[in-house]
Design a protein around this motif. Structure first.
Motif, PDB file in Angstrom:
ATOM      1  N   GLY A  62       0.987  -1.544  -0.478  1.00 28.78           N
ATOM      2  CA  GLY A  62       0.372  -0.018   0.255  1.00 28.78           C
ATOM      3  C   GLY A  62       0.624   1.511  -0.015  1.00 28.78           C
ATOM      4  N   ARG A  63       2.235   0.968   0.057  1.00 29.68           N
ATOM      5  CA  ARG A  63       2.964   2.378  -0.028  1.00 29.68           C
ATOM      6  C   ARG A  63       2.434   3.196  -1.646  1.00 29.68           C
ATOM      7  N   LEU A  64       2.667   2.523  -2.368  1.00 27.58           N
ATOM      8  CA  LEU A  64       1.608   2.259  -3.340  1.00 27.58           C
ATOM      9  C   LEU A  64       0.813   1.622  -4.092  1.00 27.58           C
ATOM     10  N   GLU A  65       0.485   2.867  -4.769  1.00 27.09           N
ATOM     11  CA  GLU A  65      -1.157   2.080  -5.704  1.00 27.09           C
ATOM     12  C   GLU A  65      -1.077   1.533  -7.119  1.00 27.09           C
ATOM     13  N   ALA A  66      -0.886   0.685  -7.299  1.00 26.61           N
ATOM     14  CA  ALA A  66      -0.946  -0.040  -8.685  1.00 26.61           C
ATOM     15  C   ALA A  66      -2.334  -0.149  -8.926  1.00 26.61           C
ATOM     16  N   ARG A  67      -2.935   0.326 -10.128  1.00 25.19           N
ATOM     17  CA  ARG A  67      -4.483  -0.888 -10.610  1.00 25.19           C
ATOM     18  C   ARG A  67      -3.694  -0.709 -12.381  1.00 25.19           C
ATOM     19  N   THR A  68      -4.932  -1.722 -13.025  1.00 26.10           N
ATOM     20  CA  THR A  68      -4.961  -1.982 -14.184  1.00 26.10           C
ATOM     21  C   THR A  68      -5.573  -1.266 -15.230  1.00 26.10           C
ATOM     22  N   ASP A  69      -5.106  -0.741 -16.517  1.00 27.71           N
ATOM     23  CA  ASP A  69      -6.424  -0.457 -17.454  1.00 27.71           C
ATOM     24  C   ASP A  69      -7.801  -1.374 -17.214  1.00 27.71           C
TER      25      ASP A  69
END
Length: 470
Positions: A454-461
């Motif tokens: 959760g330090r970085l938020e990553a989401r796909t297209d």
């Protein structure tokens, strides 16, 4: 009176650079004591906040996409190692996916470098090192044998070296006119399979025009063409699907016509007189935000749809130009306008540049550069290549990079003399690329954990697209 031999003197100066940095020393990766996440977060500052999860999501797909999106890491790391001191305009991000086909103003189809967001003055070997590492990281992602990856590095460096020796004998005009056309690629391809692949690429490129894109991207509402919203990839700045923050300075303008008004006139003044005259045949129809690439996600990138008097379309890309990662870590003379930096760098490195390539300052002071979005442009899908095609592509990339450096620097004689004709540089860069690829994989693991924690938020297209109903 004897005037001496200028070429011999220049060659001697090139060989003398080996005492400054031996070819074997190019294997050094240095002490990599830094937090990759901290550098990535710094690189994300000033981008569209709501697009950062998409940037990280695209980078998370594999170590190779991570490498593509993290040019700042290698620029930082290269700055901690010695260099030859031979400084010239370099691409700054010469990984294997930043090469492609496109049409020249004379409608020749050529293959060349095609991304210059990070172009800057820097040591020539930084481009070559980014290229060879990209092949090793990609080869590992494709589960190719280590010997295969090493052979690709050797092919790239040998091609670069041999072509540089060839260009050392070129006159200034011969070098300026040198173009690597698809026809020339067919002639020099050593296997029937490579020749067939090149011809297929030519056929595909010929179909990639503004007219072919119009029906896919836009619709006519009875009065004008309007670009379709397809968030998060494409959305209107002032529409319901905008991903800009409500307090964004651009949104205060109220409409896209106001956004373009002053900026477009600035841009036109950076074109030659004949191209300004050509541009006047086109009328703006619509403007939308278009997310592109991996490393560029979150930077401001717009697509402007224009039509001429017959209703024929042209798409222009208006792309934000930020400080190059190279100039962040290599102290050299800089232009004040980042858009001008990109344009000047592209013009001097490419064999031929887009006729509408120019720059301007957008509202709120952001620097941008402008070019056609699609004009017979083509990129290689290397994941579908077999070893034979991959070796041919590696050879081509080495050739293109040598041509670009020879043209941009005017120092082909010195570069050829430094490298010599042996395999010492190839051996050193094979060692470097394997060692640095190990670090890329370690950085990717740290990045993966940062996304999972959760330090970085990553989401796909696909994940972000599900947030919209259009």
């Amino acid at each position: 009176m004897k005037t001496g031999n200028p070429a011999a003197t220049r060659a001697a100066n090139g060989r003398a650079r080996r005492s400054h940095m031996a070819r074997a020393a190019q294997a050094q990766v240095g002490e990599l004591r830094r937090d990759p996440i901290e550098l990535l977060e710094r690189n994300s500052q000033g981008r569209v906040e709501r697009l950062l999860p998409l940037r990280y999501g695209r980078m998370l797909a594999s170590p190779f996409t991570f490498f593509r999106g993290s040019a700042i890491l290698q620029a930082h790391d290269l700055s901690k190692t010695p260099n030859t001191g031979m400084v010239m305009p370099i691409c700054g991000d010469a990984h294997l996916m930043n090469f492609g086909g496109f049409a020249t103003p004379e409608r020749q189809l050529i293959f060349d470098l095609n991304d210059f967001d990070e172009v800057a003055l820097g040591p020539w070997e930084w481009d070559l090192k980014r290229l060879v590492v990209s092949f090793v990281v990609a080869a590992r992602h494709m589960r190719l044998a280590r010997d295969t990856a090493n052979a690709l590095v050797h092919t790239i460096v040998s091609s670069y070296r041999d072509r540089m020796h060839q260009y050392a004998d070129y006159s200034a005009l011969e070098l300026w006119y040198e173009r690597i056309t698809f026809e020339l690629m067919v002639e020099t391809a050593v296997t029937p399979e490579r020749r067939r692949a090149i011809r297929r690429g030519m056929e595909k490129a010929a179909s990639r025009t503004s007219e072919s894109m119009l029906q896919k991207m836009a619709e006519f509402d009875g009065e004008r063409w309007k670009i379709r919203d397809m968030p998060p990839g494409i959305f209107h700045l002032f529409g319901n699907n905008t991903l800009l923050d409500p307090t964004d300075e651009w949104l205060k303008l109220g409409n896209w016509e106001a956004f373009l008004r002053d900026m477009f006139e600035q841009y036109a003044q950076t074109l030659t007189h004949d191209r300004r005259a050509l541009l006047r045949h086109f009328t703006a129809q619509d403007l939308a935000f278009k997310v592109v690439g991996v490393g560029s996600v979150g930077t401001r990138c717009l697509v402007l749809l224009m039509t001429d008097e017959l209703g024929k379309p042209m798409f222009l890309q208006i792309k934000e130009a930020r400080q190059s990662v190279i100039s962040q870590y290599f102290d050299a003379q800089r232009l004040e306008h980042e858009g001008e930096r990109v344009v000047r760098g592209q013009r001097v490195l490419q064999a031929a540049s887009d006729i509408f390539l120019g720059w301007a300052t957008a509202p709120s002071g952001r620097h941008v550069y402008i070019r056609q979005l699609r004009d017979m442009k083509l990129s290689a899908n290397v994941e579908l290549f077999d070893n034979n095609l991959l070796e041919g592509y590696a050879r081509l990339c080495g050739w293109i990079l040598a041509r670009a450096h020879a043209k941009s620097s005017g120092h082909a004689i010195e570069l050829a003399a430094y490298m010599g004709r042996s395999d010492r540089l190839a051996e050193a860069l094979t060692e470097y690329s394997n060692a640095y690829a190990d670090h890329v994989e370690k950085d990717y693991e740290i990045f993966w954990r940062a996304c999972r924690s959760g330090r970085l938020e990553a989401r796909t297209d696909e994940d972000m697209a599900a947030d919209f109903h259009v």
